[in-house]
Design an enzyme around this catalytic site. Structure first.
Site, short mmCIF file in Angstrom:
data_model
loop_
_atom_site.label_atom_id
_atom_site.label_comp_id
_atom_site.label_asym_id
_atom_site.label_seq_id
_atom_site.Cartn_x
_atom_site.Cartn_y
_atom_site.Cartn_z
N GLN B 70 0.65 -1.33 0.05
CA GLN B 70 0.00 -0.05 -0.69
C GLN B 70 1.02 1.29 0.42
OE1 GLN B 70 -3.98 -1.00 -0.36
NE2 GLN B 70 -3.00 0.65 0.42
N LYS B 71 0.20 2.51 -0.70
CA LYS B 71 1.09 3.76 -1.04
C LYS B 71 2.08 4.12 0.79
CE LYS B 71 1.06 6.97 -4.23
NZ LYS B 71 -0.30 7.18 -4.73
#
Ligand SMILES: Nc1nc2c(ncn2[C@@H]2O[C@H](COP(=O)(O)OP(=O)(O)OP(=O)(O)O)[C@@H](O)[C@H]2O)c(=O)[nH]1
Ligand SMILES: [Mg+2]
Lengths: 351, 184
Positions: B70-71
C-alpha cells in the site's frame, strides 16, 4: 464440513493419498500439452494433504501424524523428481549479462541511473478488456447492458481489435429469472472466467453490477454522489478518489483510498482497509435485499467467498497504526442504516 | 582474499538465500507466499507490515520477505533491502490502470545501492484472469529490456492456480546460487 476426529481422519486422508500416488504413477503417461496442468494439480493436492495433517496435528496420534507426514513428503519428493523429468522448461524471457561486480564498482550504479528514463512514457496498454463505465452524469448504469470483452481474441495477436459479444440480458437474476442459464456466445469455459470491471469519473449515477456474469476485481476511481450495488465478486474492490457515495459490495478484499464521506455496506472475508480516507462509515451487506438466499449463496460459492465470514467491522486504517479507534472511520448506527436502498437500485429504479 | 570471496565463504556454510518480495498493493505477493507454503489463500488481508517464511528449495534455505505494498507503507520498503540476494517483483497483470505506477516503483528500486547485487524475478501474476496481459506485454510495459544493472527474468504465473510459481523460484535460486556459491 464434517468434523474431523482422530478416528475418522485416516478414513478421509488415505483415499486422497492413494489417489495422489496413483496419479503420480500415471504422470509419465500424461500428454505433453497437459503435463503442466497435471503437475500444478498434484502440487495443490499434496499441499492439501499436508494441510490436513498439520491442521489436525494436535488431535492425531503421533504414529498417524508421522506416517501421514512421511507420505506427504514422499509424494512431494516424487513429484519434484517427475517434474524435473517431464515438464518442459517454461518460457522465460530473460536477459543475461556479464555480472557486474557491484560490490567494487560503483560505476555500475551510475549507468543504471542514467539508463532509467526520467520522463514516464505514456503507456500504450489497451484497456478494452475491462468492462467499463466512464465519464457519465446522472445515469442508471446496468452491467447487463455492456458488451463483454472476449479474452480469446486478446491472445490472438494476428487478429484485429478484440471482438465482443453481447450479454444475453434474459439471464439476469432479477425478477426470479433462471440462475444458471448462462447462454453467452463464447461457451461456458470462457464465460465462467471472471471479468474485471472499471468504473471511472461518474457523478450522480446509480450503478447496478448484479448479473450472472462472474466478476473479478472492481476498480473504482473518481465517483461523486453515486450509489452502486456489487454482487459477490472473486477479486478485490479497489477504490480511489470517491466522495459522498453509497457502496454495497461483497468481495475477498476491500481496499479504499483517498476518499471521504462514504457509506459502505460490505461483506468482506478479510480485513477491509482504508488509506488517506476520512469519514468512512461501514455496515453489513444487505443480503436479503440483493437476492433470495439460495441465489445469493450460489453467487457466494461461485466467487469463492465464505458466506459466514464477514469482517466488515474489522477496518484497518493505514494512516492510523495505533491501538485506539481511528477517527477516519466508524460503524453506521442501526438507525442510520438505510433499509431498502439496494432493493431500490436493483428492482424499483431499474423498472 | 577479496571481500567477495570472504562473503562467499561465509555463506557457503548455510546456503541461505534472502528474497525480498515487493510490488504494488493487491499484486498478490502474500497469496504467492502462502500458496508456495501450502496455506489457505481465501482469507488473506492486505499486509500492514510484513510476512516472512523460510522454505527449503533445491537444497537452499530461502527466507522470503513479503512486505505490504500500500502506498503509505512503501517508504518502509527500504528497511528490508539489506542483504537481499533476490528481488521478486510481483505484478497484477490485469491491473492495466496502474502499470505506469508499477514501472516507476520498480525502476526506482533498481537504483537502490543496497539492491544492486540482487537478481530480479518479475512475476506477471494473475494469468488465470482473461483480462491479464501476457508476460511479453508486461515486459514491454515495465521496460524490462532497459535494465542493464541486474540479472532479470520475467515469468507469467498464477497464485490462484499455483502455475509456474516453483519455476520462478527455481530460476531465482539458480541465478543467485550460481553467482554466490558456485563461482569459484
Ligand atoms: N485471479 C487471481 N487473483 C489473485 C491472484 N493472486 C492474488 N489474487 C488476488 O489479489 C488480491 C490481492 O492479493 P494479496 O496477496 O493480498 O496482494 P498483496 O500483493 O500481498 O497486497 P499488499 O499486502 O497490500 O501489498 C486478493 O484478492 C487475491 O485473492 C491470482 O493469481 N489470480
Ligand atoms: Mg500482502
Amino acid at each position: 464440513m464434517l468434523e474431523v476426529t482422530k478416528e475418522n481422519f485416516r478414513a478421509s486422508f488415505d483415499p486422497m493419498r492413494v489417489e495422489v500416488e496413483r496419479d503420480l504413477d500415471n504422470l509419465p503417461n500424461v500428454p505433453k500439452t497437459q503435463i503442466q496442468a497435471a503437475v500444478d494439480n498434484l502440487v495443490q493436492r499434496i499441499q492439501l494433504l499436508e494441510k490436513a495433517v498439520t491442521d489436525n496435528i494436535t488431535i492425531l496420534p503421533p504414529y498417524d501424524a508421522r506416517v501421514c507426514l512421511e507420505a506427504v513428503k514422499a509424494a512431494s519428493e516424487r513429484l519434484s523428481v517427475l517434474r524435473g523429468k517431464l515438464v518442459p522448461r517454461p518460457k522465460f524471457s530473460f536477459k543475461s549479462r556479464k555480472m557486474v561486480a557491484t560490490a567494487t564498482s560503483p560505476s555500475a550504479l551510475q549507468v543504471s541511473n542514467a539508463a532509467t528514463p526520467a520522463i514516464a512514457t505514456q503507456s500504450t496498454v489497451d484497456t478494452s478488456l475491462f468492462m467499463t463505465f466512464e465519464n457519465q452524469t446522472g445515469e442508471y448504469l446496468f452491467i447487463g447492458d455492456l458488451q463483454v470483452p472476449n479474452a480469446v481474441a486478446q491472445h490472438d495477436a494476428s487478429g484485429p481489435s478484440p471482438s465482443t459479444m453481447m450479454v444475453d440480458t434474459e439471464t439476469i437474476y432479477l425478477g426470479g429469472v433462471q440462475v444458471n442459464d448462462n447462454t453467452t456466445a463464447s461457451g461456458p469455459a470462457e464465460a465462467e472466467k471472471p471479468k474485471d470491471v472499471a468504473l471511472t469519473n461518474l457523478t450522480d449515477c446509480t450503478i447496478n453490477l448484479v448479473h450472472t456474469l462472474p466478476l473479478g476485481a472492481i476498480h473504482i476511481k473518481n465517483l461523486k454522489r453515486c450509489v452502486l450495488v456489487i454482487p459477490p465478486v472473486s477479486g478485490s474492490i479497489l477504490l480511489h478518489d470517491c466522495e459522498g457515495c453509497t457502496l454495497i459490495g461483497a468481495c475477498h478484499q476491500s481496499r479504499m483510498h483517498t476518499s471521504t464521506n462514504m457509506d459502505i455496506y460490505l461483506h468482506v472475508t478479510s480485513e477491509p482497509i482504508i488509506e488517506d480516507c476520512t469519514d468512512m462509515r461501514f455496515a453489513p451487506y444487505p443480503y436479503q435485499e440483493v437476492l433470495p438466499t439460495d441465489q445469493l449463496l450460489t453467487l457466494f460459492v461461485a466467487a469463492g467467498l465464505r458466506p459466514e465470514k464477514n469482517l466488515f467491522d474489522h477496518v484497518k486504517d493505514f494512516n492510523w497504526l495505533r491501538q485506539q479507534q481511528s477517527p477516519n472511520w466508524r460503524l453506521l448506527d442501526a438507525s442510520e442504516i438505510r433499509q431498502g436502498i439496494a432493493h431500490h437500485v436493483l428492482y424499483t429504479q431499474r423498472a | 582474499m577479496g571481500l567477495l570471496t570472504i562473503l562467499k565463504k561465509n555463506r557457503q556454510k548455510e546456503k541461505e538465500i534472502r528474497l525480498l518480495m515487493l510490488g504494488l498493493d493487491n499484486a498478490g505477493k502474500t497469496t504467492i507466499l502462502k500458496r508456495i507454503n501450502g496455506e489457505d489463500i481465501d482469507t488473506i488481508s492486505p499486509t500492514l507490515g510484513f510476512n516472512i517464511k523460510t522454505l527449503e528449495h533445491n537444497g537452499f534455505k530461502m527466507n522470503i520477505w513479503d512486505v505490504g505494498g500500500q502506498k503509505s507503507i512503501r517508504s518502509y520498503w527500504r528497511n528490508y533491502f539489506e542483504q537481499t540476494d533476490g528481488l521478486v517483483w510481483v505484478v497484477d497483470s490485469a491491473d492495466r490502470l496502474r502499470l505506469d505506477d508499477c514501472k516507476k516503483e520498480l525502476h526506482e528500486l533498481l537504483q537502490e545501492e543496497r539492491l544492486s547485487g540482487a537478481s530480479l524475478l518479475v512475476f506477471a501474476n494473475k494469468q488465470d484472469l482473461p483480462g491479464a496481459l501476457t508476460d511479453d506485454q508486461i515486459r514491454e510495459a515495465l521496460e524490462l529490456d532497459s535494465i542493464a544493472t541486474h540479472h532479470w527474468a520475467i515469468l507469467g504465473c498464477s497464485a490462484k492456480t499455483g502455475a509456474h510459481l516453483l519455476n520462478g523460484m527455481d530460476w531465482v535460486v539458480g541465478d543467485i546460487g550460481s553467482r554466490i556459491y558456485l563461482l569459484d
